[in-house]
Motif scaffolding. Structure first.
Motif, short mmCIF file in Angstrom:
data_model
loop_
_atom_site.label_atom_id
_atom_site.label_comp_id
_atom_site.label_asym_id
_atom_site.label_seq_id
_atom_site.Cartn_x
_atom_site.Cartn_y
_atom_site.Cartn_z
N MET A 8 0.82 -1.18 0.00
CA MET A 8 0.00 0.00 0.00
C MET A 8 0.87 1.26 0.00
O MET A 8 0.54 2.22 -0.65
CB MET A 8 -0.91 -0.03 1.22
N PHE A 9 1.99 1.26 0.74
CA PHE A 9 2.82 2.45 0.82
C PHE A 9 3.99 2.42 -0.16
O PHE A 9 4.66 3.42 -0.33
CB PHE A 9 3.35 2.63 2.24
N ALA A 10 4.24 1.29 -0.76
CA ALA A 10 5.31 1.17 -1.74
C ALA A 10 4.71 1.31 -3.14
O ALA A 10 3.65 0.77 -3.43
CB ALA A 10 6.02 -0.17 -1.61
N ASP A 11 5.40 2.06 -3.99
CA ASP A 11 4.88 2.28 -5.34
C ASP A 11 5.05 1.06 -6.24
O ASP A 11 4.29 0.89 -7.19
CB ASP A 11 5.60 3.47 -5.99
N THR A 12 6.05 0.24 -5.97
CA THR A 12 6.34 -0.91 -6.84
C THR A 12 6.61 -2.14 -5.98
O THR A 12 6.93 -2.02 -4.80
CB THR A 12 7.59 -0.64 -7.70
N PRO A 13 6.50 -3.31 -6.58
CA PRO A 13 6.86 -4.53 -5.84
C PRO A 13 8.33 -4.51 -5.37
O PRO A 13 8.64 -4.97 -4.28
CB PRO A 13 6.62 -5.64 -6.85
N GLN A 14 9.21 -3.95 -6.18
CA GLN A 14 10.62 -3.84 -5.79
C GLN A 14 10.78 -2.95 -4.55
O GLN A 14 11.55 -3.25 -3.65
CB GLN A 14 11.45 -3.31 -6.94
N ALA A 40 8.49 -2.49 -2.28
CA ALA A 40 7.93 -3.24 -1.15
C ALA A 40 8.94 -4.25 -0.62
O ALA A 40 9.07 -4.41 0.60
CB ALA A 40 6.64 -3.94 -1.59
N ARG A 41 9.66 -4.92 -1.50
CA ARG A 41 10.69 -5.88 -1.07
C ARG A 41 11.82 -5.17 -0.33
O ARG A 41 12.32 -5.66 0.69
CB ARG A 41 11.23 -6.66 -2.26
N ALA A 61 10.56 -4.23 3.11
CA ALA A 61 10.46 -5.43 3.94
C ALA A 61 11.84 -5.87 4.43
O ALA A 61 11.99 -6.30 5.58
CB ALA A 61 9.78 -6.55 3.17
N SER A 62 12.84 -5.75 3.59
CA SER A 62 14.21 -6.11 4.00
C SER A 62 14.69 -5.20 5.12
O SER A 62 15.27 -5.67 6.10
CB SER A 62 15.17 -6.02 2.81
N CYS A 63 14.46 -3.90 4.98
CA CYS A 63 14.88 -2.95 6.03
C CYS A 63 14.15 -3.23 7.34
O CYS A 63 14.77 -3.26 8.41
CB CYS A 63 14.62 -1.52 5.57
#
Length: 76
Positions: free
Chosen positions: A1-7, A9-10, A13-15
């Protein structure tokens, strides 16, 4: 929802995963991320990256100090 792209978002999530892993190992997240960013440029292999994970870093566990009620520091 807050990330513009799947990349994105990944990457987020890593951070978040690194920060939460540091917390689980009783490391102060800021100190861990500072240590990680200071040493990650030298990690040119998988083994060197694994040494930088929260359960392998040589940081001391830190007590968090919180300013409570106008200047009295309380450890948590």
């Amino acid at each position: 929802m807050f990330a513009d792209t799947p990349q994105g978002a990944r990457a987020s999530a890593s951070c978040y995963s690194l920060i939460e892993s540091a917390k689980a190992k009783d490391l102060e997240p800021y100190a861990y991320i500072k240590y990680l960013l200071g040493h990650i440029a030298d990690a040119d292999s998988l083994e060197k990256l694994e040494v930088l994970l929260p359960w392998n870093v040589p940081l001391e566990r830190l007590e968090k100090s919180v300013d409570v009620f106008g200047g009295v520091n309380t450890s948590i």
